[in-house]
Design a protein around this motif. Structure first.
Motif, mmCIF file in Angstrom:
data_model
loop_
_atom_site.group_PDB
_atom_site.id
_atom_site.type_symbol
_atom_site.label_atom_id
_atom_site.label_comp_id
_atom_site.label_asym_id
_atom_site.label_seq_id
_atom_site.Cartn_x
_atom_site.Cartn_y
_atom_site.Cartn_z
ATOM 1 N N SER A 243 0.878 -1.228 0.079
ATOM 2 C CA SER A 243 -0.076 0.013 0.173
ATOM 3 C C SER A 243 0.857 1.254 -0.058
ATOM 4 O O SER A 243 0.656 2.327 -0.590
ATOM 5 N N PHE A 244 1.946 1.318 0.711
ATOM 6 C CA PHE A 244 2.680 2.442 0.928
ATOM 7 C C PHE A 244 3.733 2.614 -0.139
ATOM 8 O O PHE A 244 4.529 3.484 -0.260
ATOM 9 N N LYS B 267 -0.492 5.535 -4.791
ATOM 10 C CA LYS B 267 -1.393 6.786 -5.154
ATOM 11 C C LYS B 267 -2.958 6.373 -4.664
ATOM 12 O O LYS B 267 -3.838 7.266 -4.697
ATOM 13 N N ARG B 268 -3.176 5.242 -3.764
ATOM 14 C CA ARG B 268 -4.437 4.940 -3.304
ATOM 15 C C ARG B 268 -4.493 5.783 -1.807
ATOM 16 O O ARG B 268 -5.707 5.597 -1.219
ATOM 17 N N HIS C 54 -11.051 9.772 0.292
ATOM 18 C CA HIS C 54 -10.719 8.350 0.229
ATOM 19 C C HIS C 54 -9.625 8.026 0.440
ATOM 20 O O HIS C 54 -9.343 7.132 1.303
ATOM 21 N N ARG C 55 -8.495 8.772 0.096
ATOM 22 C CA ARG C 55 -7.103 8.312 0.389
ATOM 23 C C ARG C 55 -6.938 8.685 1.750
ATOM 24 O O ARG C 55 -5.949 7.930 2.187
ATOM 25 N N THR D 61 -5.497 5.768 4.366
ATOM 26 C CA THR D 61 -4.164 6.053 5.198
ATOM 27 C C THR D 61 -4.386 5.920 6.554
ATOM 28 O O THR D 61 -3.812 5.062 7.400
ATOM 29 N N ILE D 62 -5.634 6.483 7.156
ATOM 30 C CA ILE D 62 -5.794 6.543 8.512
ATOM 31 C C ILE D 62 -6.134 4.883 9.156
ATOM 32 O O ILE D 62 -6.030 4.615 10.062
ATOM 33 N N MET D 63 -6.977 4.286 8.192
ATOM 34 C CA MET D 63 -7.386 2.817 8.385
ATOM 35 C C MET D 63 -6.209 2.247 8.476
ATOM 36 O O MET D 63 -6.287 1.253 9.487
ATOM 37 N N LEU D 64 -5.175 2.214 7.726
ATOM 38 C CA LEU D 64 -4.078 1.384 7.896
ATOM 39 C C LEU D 64 -3.408 1.669 9.120
ATOM 40 O O LEU D 64 -2.818 0.759 9.716
#
Length: 200
Positions: free
Chosen positions: A75-76, A81-82, A105-106, A110-113
């Motif tokens: 992801s990172f 880009k997501r 959304h992005r 990020t906060i969810m991860l």
């Protein structure tokens, strides 16, 4: 395949799918643990499950020792880009335009991860004997509870933003079984793994 139909890389679908499945099971069992031993903020009339703490802990261990680190690296780096971009916070107020919703959304992604990582770390510090003994004010348990609440909120927002931005086709594309020939290439996957190792 029509160009308008969303397509997600096979590796992303696999990592996202397995990570999401285990994370959702961890979230659900976390609520049952809270419901059985805490319930200070409300509870449901669910049956008492004797080994639910151990079951919840197993899902947490599966995340931290299995797919979560790989998904986070993917992801990172490859799929960055997501996630939140340098200009995301400036554009997040432009909700009258598509870029505002994409930025939101992005940011949620990020906060969810980060919330999932925080929940895993704080959960690993919680002792199984605390809750049965009624020790509900332990700092690590409190932090774990906060992380769980943030994670649930982010998951709901993630699903809502996915529906807002891409609608049903975007959601379905994460579960699509079809893949492009070069997307399943072992050579391509090895190249991506080497790329992750160099960047980390």
């Amino acid at each position: 395949m029509p160009p308008s139909k969303p397509y997600q890389p096979l590796l992303l679908r696999l990592l996202h799918g397995v990570n999401a499945l285990i994370a959702v099971l961890a979230i659900l069992t976390a609520f049952v643990v809270y419901n059985n031993y805490d319930g200070r903020f409300g509870k449901l009339p669910l049956p008492q499950l004797e080994h639910i703490i151990g079951i919840h802990g197993t899902f947490g261990k599966l995340l931290i020792l299995g797919v979560m680190p790989a998904f986070a690296l993917y992801s990172f780096h490859i799929s960055q880009k997501r996630l939140i971009q340098p200009d995301s916070l400036a554009k997040i107020t432009q909700l009258s335009k598509p870029i505002g919703w994409y930025s939101f959304h992005r940011t949620v992604n990020t906060i969810m991860l980060l919330a999932l990582t925080f929940s895993i770390v704080s959960g690993s510090m919680v002792k199984e004997e605390w809750l049965p003994a009624g020790e509900l004010t332990r700092i690590w348990y409190t932090l774990h509870l906060i992380g769980w609440a943030i994670l649930v909120l982010c998951l709901a927002l993630h699903l809502l933003m996915s529906a807002k931005i891409g609608g049903f086709p975007l959601i379905v594309s994460m579960f699509e079984a079809k893949y492009r020939p070069n997307d399943s290439s072992l050579t391509d996957w090895l190249h991506k793994i080497r790329s992750l190792r160099r960047r980390s």
